[in-house]
Design a protein around this motif. Structure first.
Motif, PDB file in Angstrom:
ATOM      1  N   GLY A 138       0.308  20.345   4.369  1.00  0.00           N
ATOM      2  CA  GLY A 138      -0.438  19.353   3.614  1.00  0.00           C
ATOM      3  C   GLY A 138      -0.718  19.813   2.204  1.00  0.00           C
ATOM      4  O   GLY A 138      -0.656  19.026   1.245  1.00  0.00           O
ATOM      5  N   ALA A 139      -1.035  21.123   2.045  1.00  0.00           N
ATOM      6  CA  ALA A 139      -1.326  21.657   0.715  1.00  0.00           C
ATOM      7  C   ALA A 139      -0.106  21.603  -0.184  1.00  0.00           C
ATOM      8  O   ALA A 139      -0.206  21.233  -1.367  1.00  0.00           O
ATOM      9  CB  ALA A 139      -1.847  23.093   0.836  1.00  0.00           C
ATOM     10  N   VAL A 140       1.066  21.966   0.337  1.00  0.00           N
ATOM     11  CA  VAL A 140       2.264  21.945  -0.507  1.00  0.00           C
ATOM     12  C   VAL A 140       2.759  20.523  -0.743  1.00  0.00           C
ATOM     13  O   VAL A 140       3.622  20.298  -1.592  1.00  0.00           O
ATOM     14  CB  VAL A 140       3.390  22.825   0.094  1.00  0.00           C
ATOM     15  CG1 VAL A 140       2.947  24.267   0.187  1.00  0.00           C
ATOM     16  CG2 VAL A 140       3.838  22.305   1.450  1.00  0.00           C
ATOM     17  N   CYS A 141       2.187  19.563   0.011  1.00  0.00           N
ATOM     18  CA  CYS A 141       2.479  18.155  -0.261  1.00  0.00           C
ATOM     19  C   CYS A 141       1.468  17.548  -1.230  1.00  0.00           C
ATOM     20  O   CYS A 141       1.434  16.325  -1.426  1.00  0.00           O
ATOM     21  CB  CYS A 141       2.476  17.356   1.038  1.00  0.00           C
ATOM     22  SG  CYS A 141       3.898  17.677   2.107  1.00  0.00           S
ATOM     23  N   GLY A 142       0.627  18.411  -1.819  1.00  0.00           N
ATOM     24  CA  GLY A 142      -0.293  17.952  -2.845  1.00  0.00           C
ATOM     25  C   GLY A 142      -1.591  17.387  -2.337  1.00  0.00           C
ATOM     26  O   GLY A 142      -2.347  16.766  -3.104  1.00  0.00           O
ATOM     27  N   ARG A 143      -1.893  17.569  -1.042  1.00  0.00           N
ATOM     28  CA  ARG A 143      -3.157  17.082  -0.495  1.00  0.00           C
ATOM     29  C   ARG A 143      -4.128  18.243  -0.291  1.00  0.00           C
ATOM     30  O   ARG A 143      -3.715  19.391  -0.078  1.00  0.00           O
ATOM     31  CB  ARG A 143      -2.942  16.397   0.865  1.00  0.00           C
ATOM     32  CG  ARG A 143      -1.951  15.263   0.934  1.00  0.00           C
ATOM     33  CD  ARG A 143      -2.101  14.200  -0.129  1.00  0.00           C
ATOM     34  NE  ARG A 143      -1.505  12.935   0.253  1.00  0.00           N
ATOM     35  CZ  ARG A 143      -0.219  12.621   0.118  1.00  0.00           C
ATOM     36  NH1 ARG A 143       0.623  13.512  -0.374  1.00  0.00           N
ATOM     37  NH2 ARG A 143       0.215  11.428   0.484  1.00  0.00           N
ATOM     38  N   ARG A 144      -5.406  17.952  -0.372  1.00  0.00           N
ATOM     39  CA  ARG A 144      -6.380  18.925   0.087  1.00  0.00           C
ATOM     40  C   ARG A 144      -6.216  19.095   1.600  1.00  0.00           C
ATOM     41  O   ARG A 144      -5.925  18.117   2.304  1.00  0.00           O
ATOM     42  CB  ARG A 144      -7.800  18.458  -0.235  1.00  0.00           C
ATOM     43  CG  ARG A 144      -8.083  18.350  -1.727  1.00  0.00           C
ATOM     44  CD  ARG A 144      -9.483  17.807  -1.977  1.00  0.00           C
ATOM     45  NE  ARG A 144      -9.765  17.721  -3.405  1.00  0.00           N
ATOM     46  CZ  ARG A 144     -10.911  17.279  -3.910  1.00  0.00           C
ATOM     47  NH1 ARG A 144     -11.881  16.864  -3.099  1.00  0.00           N
ATOM     48  NH2 ARG A 144     -11.092  17.243  -5.218  1.00  0.00           N
ATOM     49  N   ALA A 145      -6.417  20.309   2.068  1.00  0.00           N
ATOM     50  CA  ALA A 145      -6.117  20.562   3.484  1.00  0.00           C
ATOM     51  C   ALA A 145      -7.112  21.557   4.072  1.00  0.00           C
ATOM     52  O   ALA A 145      -7.643  22.429   3.366  1.00  0.00           O
ATOM     53  CB  ALA A 145      -4.694  21.095   3.639  1.00  0.00           C
ATOM     54  N   ILE A 146      -7.343  21.412   5.377  1.00  0.00           N
ATOM     55  CA  ILE A 146      -8.257  22.285   6.111  1.00  0.00           C
ATOM     56  C   ILE A 146      -7.636  22.617   7.456  1.00  0.00           C
ATOM     57  O   ILE A 146      -7.157  21.716   8.178  1.00  0.00           O
ATOM     58  CB  ILE A 146      -9.631  21.616   6.314  1.00  0.00           C
ATOM     59  CG1 ILE A 146     -10.383  21.519   4.978  1.00  0.00           C
ATOM     60  CG2 ILE A 146     -10.475  22.368   7.338  1.00  0.00           C
ATOM     61  CD1 ILE A 146     -11.673  20.738   5.042  1.00  0.00           C
ATOM     62  N   ALA A 147      -7.618  23.908   7.799  1.00  0.00           N
ATOM     63  CA  ALA A 147      -7.225  24.363   9.138  1.00  0.00           C
ATOM     64  C   ALA A 147      -8.504  24.643   9.912  1.00  0.00           C
ATOM     65  O   ALA A 147      -9.346  25.430   9.476  1.00  0.00           O
ATOM     66  CB  ALA A 147      -6.357  25.613   9.052  1.00  0.00           C
ATOM     67  N   LEU A 148      -8.654  24.009  11.057  1.00  0.00           N
ATOM     68  CA  LEU A 148      -9.887  24.093  11.845  1.00  0.00           C
ATOM     69  C   LEU A 148      -9.586  24.724  13.202  1.00  0.00           C
ATOM     70  O   LEU A 148      -8.670  24.272  13.904  1.00  0.00           O
ATOM     71  CB  LEU A 148     -10.480  22.699  12.027  1.00  0.00           C
ATOM     72  CG  LEU A 148     -11.707  22.572  12.931  1.00  0.00           C
ATOM     73  CD1 LEU A 148     -12.899  23.335  12.343  1.00  0.00           C
ATOM     74  CD2 LEU A 148     -12.061  21.093  13.138  1.00  0.00           C
ATOM     75  N   SER A 149     -10.353  25.762  13.563  1.00  0.00           N
ATOM     76  CA  SER A 149     -10.144  26.459  14.832  1.00  0.00           C
ATOM     77  C   SER A 149     -11.478  26.688  15.517  1.00  0.00           C
ATOM     78  O   SER A 149     -12.482  26.981  14.859  1.00  0.00           O
ATOM     79  CB  SER A 149      -9.441  27.809  14.601  1.00  0.00           C
ATOM     80  OG  SER A 149      -8.235  27.638  13.888  1.00  0.00           O
ATOM     81  N   TYR A 150     -11.478  26.564  16.839  1.00  0.00           N
ATOM     82  CA  TYR A 150     -12.674  26.822  17.634  1.00  0.00           C
ATOM     83  C   TYR A 150     -12.492  28.147  18.366  1.00  0.00           C
ATOM     84  O   TYR A 150     -11.558  28.307  19.164  1.00  0.00           O
ATOM     85  CB  TYR A 150     -12.912  25.708  18.648  1.00  0.00           C
ATOM     86  CG  TYR A 150     -13.363  24.392  18.054  1.00  0.00           C
ATOM     87  CD1 TYR A 150     -13.647  24.272  16.691  1.00  0.00           C
ATOM     88  CD2 TYR A 150     -13.517  23.257  18.854  1.00  0.00           C
ATOM     89  CE1 TYR A 150     -14.057  23.062  16.144  1.00  0.00           C
ATOM     90  CE2 TYR A 150     -13.933  22.046  18.321  1.00  0.00           C
ATOM     91  CZ  TYR A 150     -14.196  21.953  16.972  1.00  0.00           C
ATOM     92  OH  TYR A 150     -14.605  20.756  16.426  1.00  0.00           O
ATOM     93  N   ALA A 151     -13.377  29.095  18.091  1.00  0.00           N
ATOM     94  CA  ALA A 151     -13.309  30.427  18.711  1.00  0.00           C
ATOM     95  C   ALA A 151     -14.114  30.409  20.006  1.00  0.00           C
ATOM     96  O   ALA A 151     -15.337  30.487  19.992  1.00  0.00           O
ATOM     97  CB  ALA A 151     -13.866  31.482  17.750  1.00  0.00           C
ATOM     98  N   PHE A 152     -13.423  30.249  21.139  1.00  0.00           N
ATOM     99  CA  PHE A 152     -14.140  30.179  22.416  1.00  0.00           C
ATOM    100  C   PHE A 152     -14.406  31.578  22.947  1.00  0.00           C
ATOM    101  O   PHE A 152     -13.715  32.536  22.625  1.00  0.00           O
ATOM    102  CB  PHE A 152     -13.362  29.363  23.449  1.00  0.00           C
ATOM    103  CG  PHE A 152     -11.999  29.913  23.782  1.00  0.00           C
ATOM    104  CD1 PHE A 152     -11.852  30.963  24.678  1.00  0.00           C
ATOM    105  CD2 PHE A 152     -10.865  29.368  23.212  1.00  0.00           C
ATOM    106  CE1 PHE A 152     -10.606  31.464  24.989  1.00  0.00           C
ATOM    107  CE2 PHE A 152      -9.612  29.867  23.509  1.00  0.00           C
ATOM    108  CZ  PHE A 152      -9.479  30.924  24.398  1.00  0.00           C
ATOM    109  N   HIS A 153     -15.432  31.688  23.793  1.00  0.00           N
ATOM    110  CA  HIS A 153     -15.815  32.960  24.389  1.00  0.00           C
ATOM    111  C   HIS A 153     -15.651  32.947  25.908  1.00  0.00           C
ATOM    112  O   HIS A 153     -15.785  33.981  26.554  1.00  0.00           O
ATOM    113  CB  HIS A 153     -17.264  33.296  24.035  1.00  0.00           C
ATOM    114  CG  HIS A 153     -17.469  33.521  22.569  1.00  0.00           C
ATOM    115  ND1 HIS A 153     -17.280  34.749  21.965  1.00  0.00           N
ATOM    116  CD2 HIS A 153     -17.808  32.668  21.567  1.00  0.00           C
ATOM    117  CE1 HIS A 153     -17.515  34.651  20.674  1.00  0.00           C
ATOM    118  NE2 HIS A 153     -17.833  33.397  20.411  1.00  0.00           N
ATOM    119  N   ASN A 154     -15.419  31.778  26.481  1.00  0.00           N
ATOM    120  CA  ASN A 154     -15.149  31.695  27.916  1.00  0.00           C
ATOM    121  C   ASN A 154     -14.372  30.418  28.168  1.00  0.00           C
ATOM    122  O   ASN A 154     -14.108  29.641  27.262  1.00  0.00           O
ATOM    123  CB  ASN A 154     -16.450  31.736  28.741  1.00  0.00           C
ATOM    124  CG  ASN A 154     -17.409  30.632  28.355  1.00  0.00           C
ATOM    125  OD1 ASN A 154     -17.079  29.452  28.403  1.00  0.00           O
ATOM    126  ND2 ASN A 154     -18.625  31.025  27.959  1.00  0.00           N
TER     127      ASN A 154
END
Length: 765
Positions: A138-154
């Motif tokens: 998305g960034a190299v396509c000229g859009r603002r971009a966010i990578a979202l990850s959930y760090a689980f513990h169980n």
């Protein structure tokens, strides 16, 4: 907003978070388009598959947190919610979603990739992450971009916790979009999947990506193809760390053997790198339960610090030249094992080491040391984990964060004996006026109290003189178990009857409790007893426990009244003292003032609830605002302000210097200095209403986190000072120039944080 991921459509097995996130986005008023891989596509980065056609299918979401969504070969015509699935990569999902679908919703101004099933912190995860790859596209396509990850513990995919993470993510994404930083192409967000993550107390921090490496061999495992599982199930097991390293087939054959391999990375590399890192990186933030936000640009970036410098090669290599300022040079490789077991302290130690010794290498065990006799190693760990045999046998190459024996200082009854012995030889010492009258009591059972009092004549005479007097006319005493800490077992009394009642309270309990917390407690344990009394805990109605061996030794000290009060609250001063080798002693200038939980009342008005008498912050529950302040900020609240504080500071330095010398010279059996050790002590002082300063006690391994986050710079500065005075000179192989006169200078620009108060050579080694 356009949403992609690398885990595929909703699945409790491999993609349990995507539906909740999109649901909360929609409820917040965001127009969302969704294109996902039709199956698991993790660890694929920003890849595209060439030479193959992509045929979409169409997904209609079902009920939240279930797998009852349906997939169809043709799009629906009734206008209902529908997502596009493609047999491609996350980056391809971004491209196709931006350019070939959902044009009727208007232009896409933000691409969000995720939420990923698992964290994407540290370089090892981020460089291979399909989630980051989808955002990068998305960034190299000229859009603002966010990578979202959930760090689980169980593996408990609790819907409420998932919803909390989704609510936090929606709020954070909206904030970043509305406050986008110029020059940032994309943000990588890691949200810990823990209860209350969407609450007001959650910290959201900008971080960098922790650089780490695979060091444990192959990240692939040999398997029997017959027993292969589905890609979704394998990715689920991989992310949850269930896959181990497979054994190589035994036996030998000629030529190559046919094998099947599956991706099975060894996450111990990631976990170790995070444990050994300091604050500021994404791995550390997630470990601490914070939300990590890492600003990135869509590029393989160069290292700014080397650009423009010329490399000049020698014709004949003559060894490695470290270069740089000779004073700052660190000769040979430096290693450190940091295992402090305190999430507040551990990263600060590492941060100080890495800041002042940039080439130091953090390792988890001595097995990682090279076979190099020139290597030096620091052990900064819990007392029980320090290999003292190595410390004693290798004084020039192994440095310890603790002395082996220092009871003469850290045990209350030993400290009393240290001072008494010193005053016998030096009756005019300042310690005679700077320490409370202290009587030692040693007894196993309450009925032996009279025998113990026969030796404690000062206490016995005082209690006798108190008979018949009004409570406010008596001399009051405070009783402390000689080997306890954190305010355990403390009582106030002024009569023999009250003292008898105190000892009658200690009842044996069969319940098992934790061992004593002081460094030398490992060889002084015993059966514990319950002390059920609200007074012990400042009126908070909790139970404390004291090791039985601690209850054999007590000290009774005359209660210092009236104390200096600020806003009618009693306080004590916590000074941090650094002892090095055999023997230099420093006092850290940035001292703390620790206040009692309640306003002060004289002991004859309130002796059972100690909340106004005890200033141990560890006893305080609930609201602790104002309980810890900086010592040098008290001037506005006391008579003569700054001048009075300087007087107290000077007295504290003098007391520390003389106490450590008294222990080192007069109690050498119980304080044994060695050249390759240093230790930080927490030393407590009380100031009375006439501005007299009294030594209360000396603590090993003090509770640094009582400072809290607001004053954390005090502890950061302390560890930096310790590294500069104790650790760096050891690795340099030379003494640091720091003379007593210069260090003690407190006028003008000569004020220093670590102030030397003692420099003696005991000639032990």
């Amino acid at each position: 907003m356009h949403v992609v991921n690398d885990d595929g459509p909703p699945s409790q097995l491999s993609s349990p978070y995507i539906h909740s996130f999109i649901h909360e986005l929609t409820l917040s008023g965001v127009a969302v388009s969704v294109v996902l891989p039709h199956a698991q596509r993790s660890w694929i980065g920003k890849a595209h598959i060439t030479g193959c056609g992509i045929t979409p299918t169409y997904f209609r979401p079902g009920t939240l947190h279930t797998d009852n969504g349906t997939t169809h070969p043709r799009p629906r015509t009734d206008g209902g919610e529908e997502w596009v699935l493609i047999d491609g990569t996350p980056a391809s999902c971004t491209q196709i979603g931006l350019n070939h679908y959902f044009q009727e919703k208007g232009p896409v101004d933000l691409v969000v990739s995720g939420p990923n099933y698992g964290r994407n912190s540290t370089a090892l995860f981020s460089l291979s992450s399909g989630t980051v790859g989808g955002a990068m596209e998305g960034a190299v396509c000229g859009r603002r971009a966010i990578a979202l990850s959930y760090a689980f513990h169980n593996r408990n995919h609790d819907p409420d916790i998932i919803r909390g993470a989704s609510l936090m993510s929606v709020r954070l994404i909206k904030y970043l979009y509305e406050n986008w930083t110029l020059g940032v192409d994309l943000f990588s967000i890691n949200v810990p999947l823990i209860e209350g993550i969407d609450g007001p107390n959650t910290m959201v921090l900008y971080t960098n990506i922790l650089q780490n490496y695979w060091t444990m061999g192959s990240s692939f495992k040999e398997v029997d193809a017959v027993n292969e599982v589905s890609p979704d199930e394998r990715e689920m097991k991989t992310r949850e760390g269930e896959e181990g390293a497979g054994d190589m087939e035994k036996g030998s054959t000629s030529g190559l053997r046919h094998k099947t391999f599956v991706w099975a990375p060894k996450f111990a590399d990631v976990n170790r790198s995070v444990d050994e890192s300091g604050p500021g990186n994404d791995g550390w933030a997630v470990k601490m339960g914070h939300v990590s936000v890492t600003p990135l640009i869509a590029n393989f970036m160069h290292h700014q610090g080397l650009i423009g410098k010329e490399i000049k090669l020698q014709e004949t290599p003559k060894g490695l030249d470290v270069g740089g300022d000779e004073e700052e040079e660190v000769s040979n490789q430096c290693y450190a094992i940091v295992d402090y077991e305190d999430d507040y302290v551990h990263p600060r130690i590492i941060g100080a080491l890495q800041k002042h010794i940039p080439n130091i290498k953090l390792i988890s065990t001595t097995t990682h040391l090279p076979q190099n006799s020139l290597s030096k190693i620091l052990h900064w760990s819990a007392y029980e984990k320090i290999p003292f045999e190595d410390v004693l046998s290798q004084p020039s190459s192994v440095l310890s964060c603790s002395y082996i024996i220092r009871k003469a200082l850290i045990r209350k009854h030993y400290l009393s004996n240290t001072i008494t012995t010193h005053l016998t030889k030096h009756p005019t010492s300042l310690l005679s006026a700077s320490s409370a009258i202290t009587c030692e009591l040693e007894l196993d059972y309450a009925e032996y109290l009279y025998e113990a009092l026969a030796e404690a004549y000062e206490l016995r005479d005082s209690l006798g003189a108190n008979e018949g007097k009004k409570e406010e006319e008596r001399q009051w005493w405070i009783l402390k178990p000689g080997m306890s800490d954190r305010g355990q077992g403390i009582r106030l009394f002024s009569s023999l009857e009250e003292l008898e009642a105190v000892f009658g309270e200690f009842e044996e309990s069969d319940e098992s409790e934790d061992e004593a917390e002081e460094g030398e407690g490992s060889d002084e344990g015993g059966v514990k007893v319950r002390v059920s009394d609200t007074a012990t805990n400042s009126g908070h109605n909790k139970e404390t426990s004291v090791v039985t061996s601690q209850l054999r030794h007590f000290v009774a000290q005359n209660y210092i009244h009236p104390p200096l009060l600020i806003h009618n609250r009693k306080f004590h001063i916590r000074a941090y003292v650094l002892a090095i080798g055999g023997l230099k002693v420093y006092v850290y200038r940035h001292m703390l003032a620790l206040f009692a939980a309640k306003e002060y009342l004289p002991p004859w008005e309130e002796s059972s609830d100690l909340a106004g008498h005890l200033t141990n912050t560890c006893l305080q529950t609930g609201e602790r605002e104002g309980s810890v302040k900086l010592f040098w900020e008290l001037g506005k609240d006391i008579l003569n302000g700054e001048e009075a504080l300087e007087m107290v500071w000077g007295r504290i330095k003098d007391i520390v210097g003389e106490v450590w010398e008294a222990a080192a010279r007069g109690m050498r059996v119980h304080f044994q200095t060695i050249p390759n050790a240093f230790e930080i002590f927490g030393v407590d002082f009380l100031v009375d209403a006439d501005m007299n300063v009294f030594l209360l006690e000396v603590n090993s391994y003090p509770d640094f986190k009582q400072t809290g986050e607001e004053l954390s710079q005090v502890i950061d500065g302390l560890f930096e000072g310790v590294v500069g005075e104790a650790v760096k000179p050891f690795f340099n192989g030379k003494e640091k120039e720091n003379v007593l006169g210069e260090s003690n200078a407190m006028d003008g620009e000569k004020k220093k944080d670590m102030v030397m108060v003692l420099d003696i050579d005991l000639g032990n080694w």
